[in-house]
Scaffold this motif. Structure first.
Motif, mmCIF file in Angstrom:
data_model
loop_
_atom_site.group_PDB
_atom_site.id
_atom_site.type_symbol
_atom_site.label_atom_id
_atom_site.label_comp_id
_atom_site.label_asym_id
_atom_site.label_seq_id
_atom_site.Cartn_x
_atom_site.Cartn_y
_atom_site.Cartn_z
ATOM 1 N N HIS A 1 -5.779 -23.769 -18.257
ATOM 2 C CA HIS A 1 -6.683 -22.356 -18.040
ATOM 3 C C HIS A 1 -7.214 -22.381 -16.768
ATOM 4 C CE1 HIS A 1 -6.177 -20.744 -22.495
ATOM 5 N NE2 HIS A 1 -5.067 -20.984 -22.080
ATOM 6 N N GLU B 1 -2.174 -15.338 -25.467
ATOM 7 C CA GLU B 1 -3.611 -15.696 -25.028
ATOM 8 C C GLU B 1 -4.412 -14.630 -25.483
ATOM 9 O OE1 GLU B 1 -3.930 -18.343 -23.709
ATOM 10 O OE2 GLU B 1 -2.244 -19.180 -22.519
ATOM 11 N N ASP C 1 1.459 -23.555 -18.901
ATOM 12 C CA ASP C 1 0.910 -22.497 -20.047
ATOM 13 C C ASP C 1 1.477 -21.275 -19.745
ATOM 14 O OD1 ASP C 1 -0.302 -21.576 -22.426
ATOM 15 O OD2 ASP C 1 -2.357 -21.940 -21.693
HETATM 16 ZN ZN LIG Z 1 -3.348 -20.847 -23.020
#
Ligand SMILES: [Zn+2]
Length: 497
Positions: free
Chosen positions: A443, A336, A303
């Motif tokens: 995350h 984000e 990510d």
């Molecule tokens: Zn993310």
């Protein structure tokens, strides 16, 4: 078999042979172009500890932006004339709630966190005249003098009451109130479907947003008041009322964020006016809570360093093998923090959005099945077969979103373009469920290059490039499927029918 049929048959065989052959040639060109060590070095650098998790609020993210820009340039992708080199600067503001926040409105004292939220502005103290202006839209200002006064309105707009619509309306209303000479804006919150407590908890802490006034040092005061049954609002006369305000210790920090953008000109004299946009956010969560091993850097390999590298690889391939349509490469900042980079781009596009006929976005939580590619939004556009074919040519299978309850389609940058009508799926690493295996790294500081299946990364990048190439070469413009929630927006954007 008569003669005519036999001619058609051999033509058919020829076309079939030719298309298999050209598709094989495309695949082998990609295999040849994508150098394993080079691609992996981009990946390990972008996911490295030195970049401190690519937090849009930290300075290390500029190193990532510079790196991406230099790869685009090195491989021969060009910068857009309307931008500053490869950067689109994105005015961001990092803010934190004040230490003290109180207002008195209609005799009622309201305090920060409980009944009111300070969403913008700086320290201010005093008593001010108030004008009650309905929704606070342009027509509500007719015949009103708000100069030197505070404006009180309802939150949102009529029938525009989802949280993102409230924020968008708030940005517009702030700008409007300010342009009319008002000193501050108070919106009365009365939306039943999003509980106040949830919003207050989310909003009353440090956060980042697009800077509504990038060229000014003064911040325009912007307050939300909890007023679920309009009890306070109904008490406020259209004019002649006062508000007492005390805000102290508010923190605002301006940040010059960067989207990194490049393009490759198409080869077809007409189709090159159209762009396929390849995009991925390159920011991540930065440094935070350490895990059990004491690691506090959130590297964000899945990510979304892996997606950022897909753009770099695509720049390299398409600069040498330009397709018929032009290719736009966009690496977003601050996804984000609320899809901020892509949101800014969609509001300030350096090329008209109706020339962007498709957006193949990349974003990732993680993977649990390396035999598939999960395409969020598969089944919603007429380009699906290109994606499915490209993925299967590399021995994988494209599958649709297995966890629609997560609302992933509307949680990534692609939605900022879908809303405007651009068909925009997200090409994700393979997951067959949003399960524990995905959650293990999602995350978390453990989302690292070191535990990534690199053979899978290579197949992922190659199939992404092939999918993009097929779409970019298809003379037919890809469209939303009939009945899709964004179909009408698409028709309006491209002036279809
Ligand atoms: Zn993310």
């Amino acid at each position: 078999m008569n003669k005519k049929n036999s001619f058609a048959f051999s033509l058919h065989v020829f076309v079939l042979f030719f298309s298999i052959h050209s598709s094989w040639a495309q695949k082998s060109a990609i295999e040849k172009n994508l150098k394993k060590e080079e691609a992996l070095s981009h990946f390990s650098f972008l996911a490295s500890d030195e970049l401190k998790g690519r937090d849009a609020a930290r300075m290390e993210i500029d190193i990532a932006a510079r790196y991406i820009a230099e790869q685009f340039e090195k491989y021969g992708a060009k910068s857009l004339e309307k931008l500053e080199g490869y950067y689109q600067f994105v005015p961001l503001i990092q803010s934190a709630p004040p230490q003290v926040g109180e207002i008195i409105l209609g005799d009622k004292p309201l305090t920060l966190g409980g009944d009111m939220l300070v969403l913008g502005g700086q320290d201010v103290e005093g008593e001010f005249d108030v004008v009650n202006l309905g929704y606070g839209l342009e027509e509500d200002y007719e015949g009103q003098d708000v100069s030197g006064k505070w404006v009180v309105t309802r939150v949102g707009k009529p029938d525009r009451l989802t949280p993102s619509e409230l924020f968008e309306a708030g940005r517009e209303k702030r700008a409007l109130a300010k342009s009319k000479g008002a000193l501050g804006l108070i919106e009365m919150y009365n939306v039943p479907n999003t509980p106040w407590g949830l919003l207050a908890n989310y909003l009353n802490r440090p956060q980042m947003g697009l800077d509504p006034a990038p060229h000014e040092n003064q911040q325009f005061p912007y307050i939300w008041v909890k007023d679920l049954s309009n009890e306070i609002l109904n008490q406020i006369e259209p004019s002649g009322e006062k508000v007492g305000v005390r805000i102290n210790g508010k923190v605002n920090r301006k940040i010059n964020g960067r989207n990194v953008v490049a393009w490759i000109e198409g080869t077809d004299p007409e189709l090159k006016e159209e762009y396929i946009m390849l995009s991925a956010h390159y920011d991540h969560l930065g440094v935070g809570q350490p895990n059990a091993e004491g690691d506090s850097i959130y590297n964000g390999a899945r990510d979304n360093a892996v997606g950022t590298v897909a753009l770099i690889n695509a720049a390299q391939f398409f600069a040498e093998n330009p397709p018929k349509r032009s290719v736009l490469l966009s690496a977003w900042t601050a996804e984000e923090k609320g899809l901020l980079g892509s949101s800014y781009f969609s509001e300030n596009p350096p090329i008209p959005l109706n020339q962007v006929i498709y957006n193949l976005n990349i974003d990732n939580a993680g993977y649990n099945d390396t035999s598939v590619i999960t395409v969020i939004g598969l089944g919603r556009t007429s380009a699906d077969h290109h994606i499915q074919d490209a993925v299967s040519e590399f021995g994988l299978e494209a599958i649709p979103d297995p966890a629609p309850e997560q609302g992933l389609y509307d949680r990534s940058d692609n939605v900022n373009f879908a809303k405007r009508g651009i068909p925009a799926p997200t090409f994700s690493l393979g997951f067959t469920a949003f399960d524990e295996q995905v959650g293990e790294h999602y995350h978390q500081p453990s989302d690292r290059f070191e535990n990534f299946d690199l053979e899978y990364a290579l197949l992922y990048w190659k199939s992404y490039i092939l999918a993009a190439q097929k779409i970019a070469n298809d003379p037919d413009q890809p469209l939303w499927m009939e009945g899709d929630k964004y179909e009408e927006a698409g028709k309006a954007l491209y002036q279809l029918e």
